[in-house]
Design a protein around this motif. Sequence first.
Motif, PDB file in Angstrom:
ATOM      1  N   MET A   1       0.803  -1.364   0.001  1.00 16.27           N
ATOM      2  CA  MET A   1       0.035  -0.158   0.183  1.00 16.27           C
ATOM      3  C   MET A   1       0.717   1.124   0.646  1.00 16.27           C
ATOM      4  O   MET A   1       1.522   1.079   0.496  1.00 16.27           O
ATOM      5  N   GLN A   2       1.243   2.177  -1.292  1.00 13.57           N
ATOM      6  CA  GLN A   2       1.155   3.252  -1.011  1.00 13.57           C
ATOM      7  C   GLN A   2       0.098   4.386  -0.282  1.00 13.57           C
ATOM      8  O   GLN A   2      -0.500   4.062  -1.387  1.00 13.57           O
ATOM      9  N   PRO A   3       0.697   5.763   0.239  1.00 13.76           N
ATOM     10  CA  PRO A   3      -0.259   6.496   0.249  1.00 13.76           C
ATOM     11  C   PRO A   3       0.014   7.678  -0.281  1.00 13.76           C
ATOM     12  O   PRO A   3       0.630   7.672  -1.377  1.00 13.76           O
ATOM     13  N   THR A   4      -1.977   7.958  -1.070  1.00 14.27           N
ATOM     14  CA  THR A   4      -2.177   9.060  -1.614  1.00 14.27           C
ATOM     15  C   THR A   4      -1.958   9.817  -1.785  1.00 14.27           C
ATOM     16  O   THR A   4      -1.672  11.343  -2.256  1.00 14.27           O
ATOM     17  N   GLN A   5      -0.967  10.365   0.017  1.00 13.18           N
ATOM     18  CA  GLN A   5      -0.405  11.639  -0.068  1.00 13.18           C
ATOM     19  C   GLN A   5       0.643  11.653   0.766  1.00 13.18           C
ATOM     20  O   GLN A   5       0.585  10.274   1.545  1.00 13.18           O
ATOM     21  N   ARG A 103      -2.534   4.417   6.105  1.00  8.24           N
ATOM     22  CA  ARG A 103      -4.075   4.554   5.389  1.00  8.24           C
ATOM     23  C   ARG A 103      -4.745   5.401   5.877  1.00  8.24           C
ATOM     24  O   ARG A 103      -5.370   5.522   5.018  1.00  8.24           O
ATOM     25  N   ALA A 104      -5.900   5.778   7.296  1.00 10.97           N
ATOM     26  CA  ALA A 104      -6.107   6.622   8.018  1.00 10.97           C
ATOM     27  C   ALA A 104      -5.627   8.109   7.255  1.00 10.97           C
ATOM     28  O   ALA A 104      -6.833   8.998   6.655  1.00 10.97           O
ATOM     29  N   ILE A 105      -4.503   8.379   7.480  1.00  9.74           N
ATOM     30  CA  ILE A 105      -3.607   9.796   6.476  1.00  9.74           C
ATOM     31  C   ILE A 105      -4.095   9.849   4.968  1.00  9.74           C
ATOM     32  O   ILE A 105      -4.291  10.999   4.595  1.00  9.74           O
ATOM     33  N   GLY A 106      -3.935   8.823   4.264  1.00 12.94           N
ATOM     34  CA  GLY A 106      -3.950   8.430   3.144  1.00 12.94           C
ATOM     35  C   GLY A 106      -5.273   8.783   2.964  1.00 12.94           C
ATOM     36  O   GLY A 106      -5.959   9.070   1.621  1.00 12.94           O
ATOM     37  N   ALA A 107      -6.240   8.050   3.746  1.00 11.54           N
ATOM     38  CA  ALA A 107      -7.269   8.732   3.302  1.00 11.54           C
ATOM     39  C   ALA A 107      -8.035   9.827   3.625  1.00 11.54           C
ATOM     40  O   ALA A 107      -9.706   9.946   3.407  1.00 11.54           O
ATOM     41  N   GLY A 108      -7.829  10.811   3.929  1.00 10.75           N
ATOM     42  CA  GLY A 108      -7.977  11.800   4.980  1.00 10.75           C
ATOM     43  C   GLY A 108      -7.637  12.638   6.247  1.00 10.75           C
ATOM     44  O   GLY A 108      -7.859  13.651   6.204  1.00 10.75           O
ATOM     45  N   ALA A 109      -7.418  11.806   6.670  1.00  9.71           N
ATOM     46  CA  ALA A 109      -6.891  11.976   8.594  1.00  9.71           C
ATOM     47  C   ALA A 109      -5.596  13.172   8.144  1.00  9.71           C
ATOM     48  O   ALA A 109      -4.902  13.154   7.783  1.00  9.71           O
ATOM     49  N   ARG A 110      -6.425  14.324   9.221  1.00 10.83           N
ATOM     50  CA  ARG A 110      -5.087  14.638   9.679  1.00 10.83           C
ATOM     51  C   ARG A 110      -4.020  13.510  10.122  1.00 10.83           C
ATOM     52  O   ARG A 110      -2.723  14.389   9.545  1.00 10.83           O
ATOM     53  N   SER A 111      -3.883  13.453  11.487  1.00  9.79           N
ATOM     54  CA  SER A 111      -2.539  12.803  11.597  1.00  9.79           C
ATOM     55  C   SER A 111      -3.069  11.364  12.711  1.00  9.79           C
ATOM     56  O   SER A 111      -4.455  11.571  13.319  1.00  9.79           O
ATOM     57  N   VAL A 270       7.110   7.829   4.773  1.00 15.10           N
ATOM     58  CA  VAL A 270       6.244   6.654   4.629  1.00 15.10           C
ATOM     59  C   VAL A 270       6.323   6.369   3.006  1.00 15.10           C
ATOM     60  O   VAL A 270       5.776   7.578   2.394  1.00 15.10           O
ATOM     61  N   HIS A 271       7.121   5.993   2.332  1.00 16.64           N
ATOM     62  CA  HIS A 271       7.043   5.817   1.538  1.00 16.64           C
ATOM     63  C   HIS A 271       5.945   4.477   0.948  1.00 16.64           C
ATOM     64  O   HIS A 271       4.401   4.552   0.044  1.00 16.64           O
ATOM     65  N   SER A 272       6.065   3.509   1.844  1.00 19.11           N
ATOM     66  CA  SER A 272       5.136   2.482   0.972  1.00 19.11           C
ATOM     67  C   SER A 272       4.898   1.529   2.297  1.00 19.11           C
ATOM     68  O   SER A 272       6.022   1.053   3.069  1.00 19.11           O
ATOM     69  N   TYR A 273       4.003   0.753   2.950  1.00 16.33           N
ATOM     70  CA  TYR A 273       3.806  -0.444   3.549  1.00 16.33           C
ATOM     71  C   TYR A 273       3.528  -1.999   3.024  1.00 16.33           C
ATOM     72  O   TYR A 273       2.592  -2.057   2.382  1.00 16.33           O
ATOM     73  N   LEU A 274       3.963  -2.675   3.645  1.00 17.07           N
ATOM     74  CA  LEU A 274       3.306  -3.869   3.144  1.00 17.07           C
ATOM     75  C   LEU A 274       2.891  -4.874   4.156  1.00 17.07           C
ATOM     76  O   LEU A 274       3.637  -4.850   5.160  1.00 17.07           O
ATOM     77  N   GLN A 275       1.842  -5.668   4.090  1.00 15.83           N
ATOM     78  CA  GLN A 275       1.588  -6.820   5.218  1.00 15.83           C
ATOM     79  C   GLN A 275       1.045  -8.018   4.022  1.00 15.83           C
ATOM     80  O   GLN A 275       0.942  -7.762   2.594  1.00 15.83           O
ATOM     81  N   THR A 276       2.284  -8.889   4.414  1.00 15.28           N
ATOM     82  CA  THR A 276       2.049 -10.928   3.612  1.00 15.28           C
ATOM     83  C   THR A 276       1.998 -11.645   4.778  1.00 15.28           C
ATOM     84  O   THR A 276       2.498 -11.614   5.660  1.00 15.28           O
ATOM     85  N   THR A 387       4.048 -10.880   7.891  1.00  7.48           N
ATOM     86  CA  THR A 387       4.413  -9.557   7.871  1.00  7.48           C
ATOM     87  C   THR A 387       4.621  -8.555   7.786  1.00  7.48           C
ATOM     88  O   THR A 387       3.649  -8.915   6.787  1.00  7.48           O
ATOM     89  N   ASP A 388       4.706  -7.681   8.561  1.00  6.09           N
ATOM     90  CA  ASP A 388       4.382  -6.391   7.995  1.00  6.09           C
ATOM     91  C   ASP A 388       5.803  -5.544   7.797  1.00  6.09           C
ATOM     92  O   ASP A 388       7.247  -6.117   8.615  1.00  6.09           O
ATOM     93  N   ALA A 389       6.237  -4.875   6.718  1.00  6.52           N
ATOM     94  CA  ALA A 389       7.112  -4.574   6.407  1.00  6.52           C
ATOM     95  C   ALA A 389       6.628  -2.446   5.675  1.00  6.52           C
ATOM     96  O   ALA A 389       5.970  -2.523   5.154  1.00  6.52           O
ATOM     97  N   VAL A 390       7.491  -1.709   6.037  1.00  8.75           N
ATOM     98  CA  VAL A 390       8.035  -0.840   5.457  1.00  8.75           C
ATOM     99  C   VAL A 390       8.600   0.217   5.084  1.00  8.75           C
ATOM    100  O   VAL A 390      10.125   0.372   5.345  1.00  8.75           O
ATOM    101  N   LEU A 391       8.732   0.895   3.512  1.00  8.02           N
ATOM    102  CA  LEU A 391       9.554   1.585   3.085  1.00  8.02           C
ATOM    103  C   LEU A 391       9.474   2.879   3.968  1.00  8.02           C
ATOM    104  O   LEU A 391       8.642   3.304   3.708  1.00  8.02           O
TER     105      LEU A 391
END
Length: 396
Positions: A1-5, A103-111, A270-276, A387-391
Amino acid sequence: MQPTQPVWIVDGTRTPFGKFGGSLRELSVIDMAKQTLESLLARTRWRTDGIDELIVGMAMIEGGLMVPARQLAYAAGLPETLPTLTIDRACCSGMAAVGLGVRAIGAGARSALAIGAESMSQTPRLLHETRWGSKRGDLTVEDLLMLRNPLEGGVSIARSVGVEAQARGIGREEQDNWALQSHERYFKALAEGYFQDEVSAVATPNGIVEVDEQPRADTSIEKLSRLTPVYGGPTVTAGNAPGLNDGAVALMLAGEQALSDHAATPLAKVHSYLQTASTPTSSVYLPGVAIGRLIEEAGLSAADVSVIEINEAFAATAVVSTKALAGGDFALERELASRTNVNGGAVALGHPTGASGARLVLTAARQLRRSGGRWAVAAICGGFGQTDAVLIEAAQ
């Protein structure tokens, strides 16, 4: 998942990590997390009316603590209108809290506040038969801290890790060497003052706790090699695995507008986040696979990443995962290992299960700024083959 903002890691802090039954054992997980959250709010001067979500990752949930995130919000004096969420993704929980905040911030949350917390010292034993009674015979008490894998018939996770590591060419010697390195790197970072801005003191009924309790300055390869493998496994010992620990981590995540409104200088982006996920015993190598996917999807190579954090759920996890990430290139494997957990890992400083994922994100972001590199990645295994990973990208 890469955030939209853009999503920024504004800042973070953690408690000292305590030993099992150590100086933090009298603190409830709510009190411990509350103090950490209050330290973060004080250092960021963040307005609580600008926080849109509080997400708490916890693995044990103290055997039945109800809605810890909501209890934490009230304990910390946050607005009662603030939505909260408690998640259990085993050891991945703290990093999953970060991912959900992104994800929340990508969907419009402020913080959003992302918390990882665990009091393994206060995790109770379970007496299942007492609800409806037992006419006669013995009652069975379950200890959650035995850390068995129910998807593998209750086999010890430590045993499975040793078997999987050996199947991938990693034996006892490599694991003990990594464990020693974890302690050596921790104490080097401690001497250099690295943890001063990361750790916030915690008040307990018995006094103030300011330093991690588990790291052992007298660790040696001779001492490690004399330890007997646990739970009938081939390689995992008390020396090349972390302890059962207590601790909490708090991170503030923000979008562009909130960052500007607070005139804050962030740690990183945060560039991207992954669950696998994969097989129930894949955790020993899955962080390396997840990191590989993240950097490939970002158009990067492993050589581009200057900071790597892999949770030392066992020393074997970091060794096997860097090997998997290198893809058979021995020279690259050695180079990646030199960039992984450069300030020590969980074998040294401890692994409070719900907190460690958030700690990895904080450590990776701080080390990225310290090193002057551009890219960092953090990964953690947990939950019987997940596993979770964050770039993370440096703040420009």
